[in-house]
Scaffold this motif. Structure first.
Motif, PDB file in Angstrom:
ATOM      1  N   GLY A  44       0.822  -1.202   0.000  1.00  0.00           N
ATOM      2  CA  GLY A  44       0.000   0.000   0.000  1.00  0.00           C
ATOM      3  C   GLY A  44       0.857   1.253   0.000  1.00  0.00           C
ATOM      4  O   GLY A  44       0.615   2.195  -0.765  1.00  0.00           O
ATOM      5  N   HIS A  45       1.888   1.246   0.860  1.00  0.00           N
ATOM      6  CA  HIS A  45       2.808   2.384   0.894  1.00  0.00           C
ATOM      7  C   HIS A  45       3.594   2.496  -0.407  1.00  0.00           C
ATOM      8  O   HIS A  45       3.837   3.605  -0.903  1.00  0.00           O
ATOM      9  CB  HIS A  45       3.768   2.240   2.077  1.00  0.00           C
ATOM     10  CG  HIS A  45       3.125   2.441   3.413  1.00  0.00           C
ATOM     11  ND1 HIS A  45       2.336   3.538   3.694  1.00  0.00           N
ATOM     12  CD2 HIS A  45       3.156   1.687   4.552  1.00  0.00           C
ATOM     13  CE1 HIS A  45       1.904   3.455   4.950  1.00  0.00           C
ATOM     14  NE2 HIS A  45       2.375   2.350   5.474  1.00  0.00           N
ATOM     15  N   LEU A  46       4.000   1.363  -0.971  1.00  0.00           N
ATOM     16  CA  LEU A  46       4.726   1.386  -2.238  1.00  0.00           C
ATOM     17  C   LEU A  46       3.860   1.951  -3.361  1.00  0.00           C
ATOM     18  O   LEU A  46       4.355   2.678  -4.237  1.00  0.00           O
ATOM     19  CB  LEU A  46       5.192  -0.025  -2.602  1.00  0.00           C
ATOM     20  CG  LEU A  46       6.433  -0.538  -1.879  1.00  0.00           C
ATOM     21  CD1 LEU A  46       6.591  -2.041  -2.083  1.00  0.00           C
ATOM     22  CD2 LEU A  46       7.681   0.197  -2.370  1.00  0.00           C
ATOM     23  N   THR A  47       2.569   1.651  -3.333  1.00  0.00           N
ATOM     24  CA  THR A  47       1.661   2.161  -4.359  1.00  0.00           C
ATOM     25  C   THR A  47       1.524   3.676  -4.260  1.00  0.00           C
ATOM     26  O   THR A  47       1.525   4.379  -5.277  1.00  0.00           O
ATOM     27  CB  THR A  47       0.287   1.496  -4.237  1.00  0.00           C
ATOM     28  OG1 THR A  47       0.434   0.070  -4.387  1.00  0.00           O
ATOM     29  CG2 THR A  47      -0.677   2.012  -5.296  1.00  0.00           C
ATOM     30  N   VAL A  48       1.417   4.187  -3.029  1.00  0.00           N
ATOM     31  CA  VAL A  48       1.350   5.645  -2.845  1.00  0.00           C
ATOM     32  C   VAL A  48       2.649   6.298  -3.311  1.00  0.00           C
ATOM     33  O   VAL A  48       2.638   7.318  -4.001  1.00  0.00           O
ATOM     34  CB  VAL A  48       1.072   5.996  -1.365  1.00  0.00           C
ATOM     35  CG1 VAL A  48       1.139   7.512  -1.161  1.00  0.00           C
ATOM     36  CG2 VAL A  48      -0.287   5.472  -0.937  1.00  0.00           C
ATOM     37  N   ALA A  49       3.791   5.681  -2.943  1.00  0.00           N
ATOM     38  CA  ALA A  49       5.091   6.209  -3.367  1.00  0.00           C
ATOM     39  C   ALA A  49       5.218   6.175  -4.891  1.00  0.00           C
ATOM     40  O   ALA A  49       5.760   7.110  -5.500  1.00  0.00           O
ATOM     41  CB  ALA A  49       6.222   5.406  -2.726  1.00  0.00           C
ATOM     42  N   PHE A 106       9.645  11.447  -1.898  1.00  0.00           N
ATOM     43  CA  PHE A 106      10.831  11.227  -1.075  1.00  0.00           C
ATOM     44  C   PHE A 106      10.469  11.290   0.408  1.00  0.00           C
ATOM     45  O   PHE A 106      10.900  10.458   1.202  1.00  0.00           O
ATOM     46  CB  PHE A 106      11.891  12.283  -1.389  1.00  0.00           C
ATOM     47  CG  PHE A 106      12.750  11.960  -2.576  1.00  0.00           C
ATOM     48  CD1 PHE A 106      13.854  11.145  -2.459  1.00  0.00           C
ATOM     49  CD2 PHE A 106      12.461  12.490  -3.819  1.00  0.00           C
ATOM     50  CE1 PHE A 106      14.659  10.864  -3.552  1.00  0.00           C
ATOM     51  CE2 PHE A 106      13.256  12.230  -4.919  1.00  0.00           C
ATOM     52  CZ  PHE A 106      14.356  11.403  -4.785  1.00  0.00           C
ATOM     53  N   ALA A 107       9.695  12.336   0.761  1.00  0.00           N
ATOM     54  CA  ALA A 107       9.293  12.495   2.154  1.00  0.00           C
ATOM     55  C   ALA A 107       8.416  11.328   2.607  1.00  0.00           C
ATOM     56  O   ALA A 107       8.571  10.808   3.718  1.00  0.00           O
ATOM     57  CB  ALA A 107       8.552  13.818   2.336  1.00  0.00           C
ATOM     58  N   TYR A 108       7.505  10.902   1.741  1.00  0.00           N
ATOM     59  CA  TYR A 108       6.619   9.789   2.081  1.00  0.00           C
ATOM     60  C   TYR A 108       7.410   8.507   2.288  1.00  0.00           C
ATOM     61  O   TYR A 108       7.180   7.760   3.242  1.00  0.00           O
ATOM     62  CB  TYR A 108       5.580   9.601   0.977  1.00  0.00           C
ATOM     63  CG  TYR A 108       4.525   8.562   1.312  1.00  0.00           C
ATOM     64  CD1 TYR A 108       3.354   8.929   1.963  1.00  0.00           C
ATOM     65  CD2 TYR A 108       4.706   7.214   0.989  1.00  0.00           C
ATOM     66  CE1 TYR A 108       2.389   7.989   2.283  1.00  0.00           C
ATOM     67  CE2 TYR A 108       3.759   6.276   1.309  1.00  0.00           C
ATOM     68  CZ  TYR A 108       2.599   6.661   1.960  1.00  0.00           C
ATOM     69  OH  TYR A 108       1.658   5.712   2.289  1.00  0.00           O
ATOM     70  N   MET A 109       8.359   8.255   1.396  1.00  0.00           N
ATOM     71  CA  MET A 109       9.180   7.059   1.529  1.00  0.00           C
ATOM     72  C   MET A 109      10.022   7.101   2.794  1.00  0.00           C
ATOM     73  O   MET A 109      10.210   6.093   3.473  1.00  0.00           O
ATOM     74  CB  MET A 109      10.086   6.907   0.302  1.00  0.00           C
ATOM     75  CG  MET A 109       9.346   6.579  -0.978  1.00  0.00           C
ATOM     76  SD  MET A 109      10.431   6.578  -2.408  1.00  0.00           S
ATOM     77  CE  MET A 109      11.417   5.115  -2.064  1.00  0.00           C
ATOM     78  N   THR A 121       7.553  -1.604 -10.082  1.00  0.00           N
ATOM     79  CA  THR A 121       6.536  -2.623 -10.354  1.00  0.00           C
ATOM     80  C   THR A 121       5.145  -2.090 -10.035  1.00  0.00           C
ATOM     81  O   THR A 121       4.201  -2.255 -10.820  1.00  0.00           O
ATOM     82  CB  THR A 121       6.825  -3.885  -9.526  1.00  0.00           C
ATOM     83  OG1 THR A 121       8.126  -4.388  -9.847  1.00  0.00           O
ATOM     84  CG2 THR A 121       5.783  -4.960  -9.795  1.00  0.00           C
ATOM     85  N   ALA A 122       5.028  -1.430  -8.876  1.00  0.00           N
ATOM     86  CA  ALA A 122       3.739  -0.848  -8.491  1.00  0.00           C
ATOM     87  C   ALA A 122       3.324   0.251  -9.460  1.00  0.00           C
ATOM     88  O   ALA A 122       2.144   0.351  -9.845  1.00  0.00           O
ATOM     89  CB  ALA A 122       3.828  -0.297  -7.065  1.00  0.00           C
ATOM     90  N   ALA A 123       4.274   1.070  -9.878  1.00  0.00           N
ATOM     91  CA  ALA A 123       3.960   2.147 -10.815  1.00  0.00           C
ATOM     92  C   ALA A 123       3.548   1.601 -12.175  1.00  0.00           C
ATOM     93  O   ALA A 123       2.659   2.157 -12.842  1.00  0.00           O
ATOM     94  CB  ALA A 123       5.175   3.075 -10.962  1.00  0.00           C
TER      95      ALA A 123
END
Length: 311
Positions: free
Chosen positions: A70-75, A170-173, A193-195
């Motif tokens: 989920g976090h990777l998708t937002v990033a 960057f900040a989110y990651m 991959t998520a992107a």
């Protein structure tokens, strides 16, 4: 640091600066044949194809769990899908040189994003000054008093919004993905991959335009994906792990130099004084926000930072 190591550090740094600084040239050329969504989807897939085997060959594997993805998708949305499409769209009518210079202000927006997310509540006068410098530099580049000097207004807005989104990623990651024990290169492969999945979803809605194939556009896509996205991440990973994040971060200063030079030499893009002055002011702002007090610099450890995508 030995002389040999210093030379290799310089080679890696210059190579990454040239690769990432040339991204905006190849985006412009790829746009001759492909729509923004088509271009970004191809770039993401080709980049992931390069990175995934590299990760697995080193004994790594993609992370598991719904929360981390989920976090990777937002990033991926903030760091790839939104900014890359906006830069590709903006360069349809705007300058690749301007795109590269505006993109170099990403660290300024990372500082702002870190503050909003509560990661950095100590905005020093130096950091605030750096952010203001960056904003002034962007205004100078846009040159609102001289219409058409740096491209259409819409392209400038697209570049700025894309850069803000990239800085926010960057900040989110840093808040949600760093410190989980996942190597930066694995994070980069997973994010690509998520992107890719996000752009695949967007393809039926914004990626079905007719493709008018040109040799130069196909070459540009072949460079954008495997080299500017895949191999560049490997170089960035090597810089972080072998030379430290401080050395790796200086690659940002090469972007505007490379993008402006290539835009002028290859595309014959006009580069008046607003672009040059704005670039200098923007880079000065980035240097300010990255400047650390001596005590803090000595206390900080060169731990790898999460890799994130450039424009």
């Amino acid at each position: 640091m030995s002389a040999a190591v210093s030379r290799m550090s310089l080679v890696r740094l210059i190579a990454l600066g040239l690769i990432w600084g040339s991204v905006f040239l190849f985006i412009k050329i790829a746009g001759y044949s492909f729509s923004p969504v088509q271009m970004v989807f191809a770039r993401l897939v080709l980049g992931a194809i390069v990175l995934l085997p590299f990760v697995y060959s080193r004994g790594g594997r993609l992370p598991k769990g719904g929360a981390i993805w989920g976090h990777l998708t937002v990033a991926a949305l903030l760091g790839n899908a939104i900014p890359w499409v906006l830069f590709a769209w903006g360069e349809q009518h705007g300058s690749s040189s301007v795109a590269g210079v505006v993109n170099s202000t990403t660290p300024l927006w990372t500082i702002v994003g870190a503050y909003v997310l509560g990661q950095d509540r100590k905005l020093t006068a130096t950091k605030i000054g750096g952010v203001l410098f960056g904003m002034v530099g962007t205004i100078i580049i846009a040159a609102p008093w001289h219409a058409g000097s740096a491209g259409s207004t819409s392209s400038i807005v697209a570049f700025v919004v894309g850069t803000v989104s990239l800085g926010a990623s960057f900040a989110y990651m840093g808040k949600f993905l760093a410190g989980r024990g996942i190597p930066p290169l694995t994070l980069a492969a997973a994010q690509l991959t998520a992107a890719s999945a996000l752009l695949l979803v967007a393809m039926p809605f914004a990626g079905l335009q007719p493709v008018h194939l040109r040799a130069d556009a196909l070459i540009a896509i072949a460079v954008l994906g495997p080299i500017c996205t895949g191999i560049a991440y490997v170089l960035n990973f090597q810089l972080i792990t072998k030379d430290g994040p401080t050395v790796a971060s200086t690659v940002t200063y090469l972007f505007p130099i490379v993008s402006v030079a290539l835009g002028a030499l290859v595309l014959s893009e006009p580069a008046g004084w607003p672009l040059y002055v704005g670039a200098i002011v923007s880079v000065a702002g980035v240097m300010l926000v990255r400047r650390k007090p001596k005590a803090a610099a000595q206390a900080s450890s060169p731990s790898p930072a999460p890799a994130a995508a450039k424009g």
